[in-house]
Design an enzyme around this catalytic site. Structure first.
Site, PDB file in Angstrom:
ATOM      1  N   PRO A 167      -0.128   0.224 -14.824  1.00 46.73           N
ATOM      2  CA  PRO A 167       1.056   0.452 -13.978  1.00 46.73           C
ATOM      3  C   PRO A 167       1.749   1.770 -14.315  1.00 46.73           C
ATOM      4  O   PRO A 167       2.543   2.271 -13.519  1.00 46.73           O
ATOM      5  CB  PRO A 167       1.983  -0.730 -14.304  1.00 46.73           C
ATOM      6  CG  PRO A 167       1.180  -1.696 -15.100  1.00 46.73           C
ATOM      7  CD  PRO A 167       0.021  -0.964 -15.684  1.00 46.73           C
ATOM      8  N   GLU A 226      -1.317  -7.051 -23.441  1.00 45.42           N
ATOM      9  CA  GLU A 226      -0.131  -6.235 -23.145  1.00 45.42           C
ATOM     10  C   GLU A 226      -0.517  -4.771 -22.950  1.00 45.42           C
ATOM     11  O   GLU A 226       0.341  -3.920 -22.770  1.00 45.42           O
ATOM     12  CB  GLU A 226       0.928  -6.363 -24.243  1.00 45.42           C
ATOM     13  CG  GLU A 226       1.349  -7.806 -24.559  1.00 45.42           C
ATOM     14  CD  GLU A 226       1.584  -8.653 -23.337  1.00 45.42           C
ATOM     15  OE1 GLU A 226       2.414  -8.276 -22.497  1.00 45.42           O
ATOM     16  OE2 GLU A 226       0.923  -9.707 -23.232  1.00 45.42           O
ATOM     17  N   ARG A 275     -16.437   3.601   0.080  1.00 46.42           N
ATOM     18  CA  ARG A 275     -16.496   3.688   1.545  1.00 46.42           C
ATOM     19  C   ARG A 275     -16.468   5.134   2.039  1.00 46.42           C
ATOM     20  O   ARG A 275     -16.785   5.388   3.200  1.00 46.42           O
ATOM     21  CB  ARG A 275     -15.390   2.849   2.197  1.00 46.42           C
ATOM     22  CG  ARG A 275     -14.008   3.323   1.931  1.00 46.42           C
ATOM     23  CD  ARG A 275     -12.971   2.323   2.429  1.00 46.42           C
ATOM     24  NE  ARG A 275     -12.879   2.268   3.887  1.00 46.42           N
ATOM     25  CZ  ARG A 275     -12.326   3.206   4.651  1.00 46.42           C
ATOM     26  NH1 ARG A 275     -11.833   4.304   4.098  1.00 46.42           N
ATOM     27  NH2 ARG A 275     -12.275   3.057   5.956  1.00 46.42           N
ATOM     28  N   ASP A 281      -9.348   6.927  10.043  1.00 41.03           N
ATOM     29  CA  ASP A 281      -8.559   6.047   9.181  1.00 41.03           C
ATOM     30  C   ASP A 281      -7.115   6.447   9.167  1.00 41.03           C
ATOM     31  O   ASP A 281      -6.804   7.633   9.127  1.00 41.03           O
ATOM     32  CB  ASP A 281      -8.991   6.185   7.713  1.00 41.03           C
ATOM     33  CG  ASP A 281     -10.168   5.328   7.405  1.00 41.03           C
ATOM     34  OD1 ASP A 281     -10.476   4.459   8.210  1.00 41.03           O
ATOM     35  OD2 ASP A 281     -10.781   5.560   6.362  1.00 41.03           O
TER      36      ASP A 281
HETATM   37  C1  JCQ Z   1      -2.591  -1.070 -12.242  1.00 41.57           C
HETATM   38  N1  JCQ Z   1      -0.860  -1.155 -10.941  1.00 41.57           N
HETATM   39  C2  JCQ Z   1      -0.739  -2.197 -11.761  1.00 41.57           C
HETATM   40  C3  JCQ Z   1      -1.468  -4.312 -17.055  1.00 41.57           C
HETATM   41  C4  JCQ Z   1      -1.078  -3.146 -19.123  1.00 41.57           C
HETATM   42  C5  JCQ Z   1      -3.710  -0.724 -19.741  1.00 41.57           C
HETATM   43  O1  JCQ Z   1      -2.504  -1.411 -19.843  1.00 41.57           O
HETATM   44  C6  JCQ Z   1      -2.211  -2.369 -18.911  1.00 41.57           C
HETATM   45  C7  JCQ Z   1      -2.970  -2.576 -17.760  1.00 41.57           C
HETATM   46  C8  JCQ Z   1      -2.625  -3.542 -16.840  1.00 41.57           C
HETATM   47  C9  JCQ Z   1      -3.442  -3.754 -15.618  1.00 41.57           C
HETATM   48  O2  JCQ Z   1      -3.162  -2.841 -14.569  1.00 41.57           O
HETATM   49  C10 JCQ Z   1      -2.087  -3.110 -13.745  1.00 41.57           C
HETATM   50  C11 JCQ Z   1      -1.829  -2.158 -12.632  1.00 41.57           C
HETATM   51  N2  JCQ Z   1      -1.950  -0.500 -11.224  1.00 41.57           N
HETATM   52  O3  JCQ Z   1      -1.346  -4.075 -13.930  1.00 41.57           O
HETATM   53  C12 JCQ Z   1      -0.697  -4.121 -18.208  1.00 41.57           C
END
Ligand code: JCQ
Length: 248
Positions: free
Chosen positions: A86, A113, A150, A165
């Protein structure tokens, strides 16, 4: 051929996605290749431990950098090593176009985490598919696989279909209809059955502009608009009471 290596603790979640529909077909036809690798295979200890307690304390577990880096290095060489998170750069159609030109993409899906921050020295970019938190990076890795595969020539039947698109022309798509011509009193817009191609093209452009103005006015700032488009939008906005002008 565009090659993907997906690094995950849950290969059983990811593999089925590569075994059906257009992705499976693209693999069979040799247009792309997808290797799904289990990060746990890169542990060296008896307990095959992938995660550990966070230094400094706190809730949850953190993926170990040594294990993850062994998994990354086993996949090299690659043009990009992409960590899904994220906290990454927002994934866009533009980024999908750029990545679809590469030869080998490594997609690293974290769990728990997150991954020990030192992994940043072993990735080429960190990418987010949106402002929400998933339970792991697998769905985000699959979103990148879908959006890029794609764009590989031959994966979609009609090469015109991605030129048209929504995000390639900068607007949301116009509404589509098919048979039956009437469903529970809901009719197909008459213009679409008129056979009048110029009128149909104009109607579609206007519906795309209208939808984009109402739902995603932010997109209009970057869309390539003609003088005719701007005139339509000004007329439409005025007719609706001018409520979209300040948002877009
Ligand atoms: C990807 N939007 C949300 C969640 C920590 C690498 O660290 C983490 C990865 C994640 C998984 O990815 C997402 C995500 N784009 O949650 C927490």
């Amino acid at each position: 051929m565009l090659r993907y290596t997906i690094l995950t603790l849950f290969p059983g979640l990811v593999r089925p996605w590569t075994e059906e529909a257009l992705i499976a077909k693209a693999i069979r036809r040799g247009l792309i290749r997808v290797d799904v690798r289990d990060i746990r295979e890169y542990t060296t200890d008896k307990h095959r431990q992938v995660d550990d307690y966070p230094y400094g304390g706190g809730a949850g577990m953190v993926m170990r950098v040594d294990v993850v880096v062994r998994a990354i290095e086993a996949a090299l060489p690659a043009d990009e090593v992409i960590l899904l998170s994220p906290a990454g750069d927002p994934f866009t159609q533009r980024m999908a176009e750029e990545l679809s030109q590469k030869q080998h993409l490594v997609l690293l899906a974290g769990r728990y985490e997150g991954i020990d921050a030192r992994v940043e020295h072993f990735v080429t970019r960190e990418v987010s598919i949106g402002d929400y938190v998933l339970m792991g990076g697998e769905v985000a890795a699959l979103a990148i696989l879908e959006a890029t595969a794609r764009l590989v020539p031959g994966v979609l039947g009609d090469p015109e279909s991605h030129q048209k698109d929504s995000f390639s022309w900068g607007l949301l798509d116009y509404p589509q209809y098919t048979r039956p011509p009437e469903f529970r009193g809901l009719e197909v817009p008459e213009v679409l059955t008129s056979g009048h191609h110029a009128r149909i093209e104009r109607w579609r452009r206007e519906r795309a502009l209208e939808r984009t103005l109402k739902r995603r006015p932010d997109l209009l700032k970057r869309a390539p608009l003609t003088a005719e488009d701007l005139e339509f939008l000004a007329r439409f906005d005025a007719a609706e009471g001018g409520d979209y002008t300040d948002e877009g």
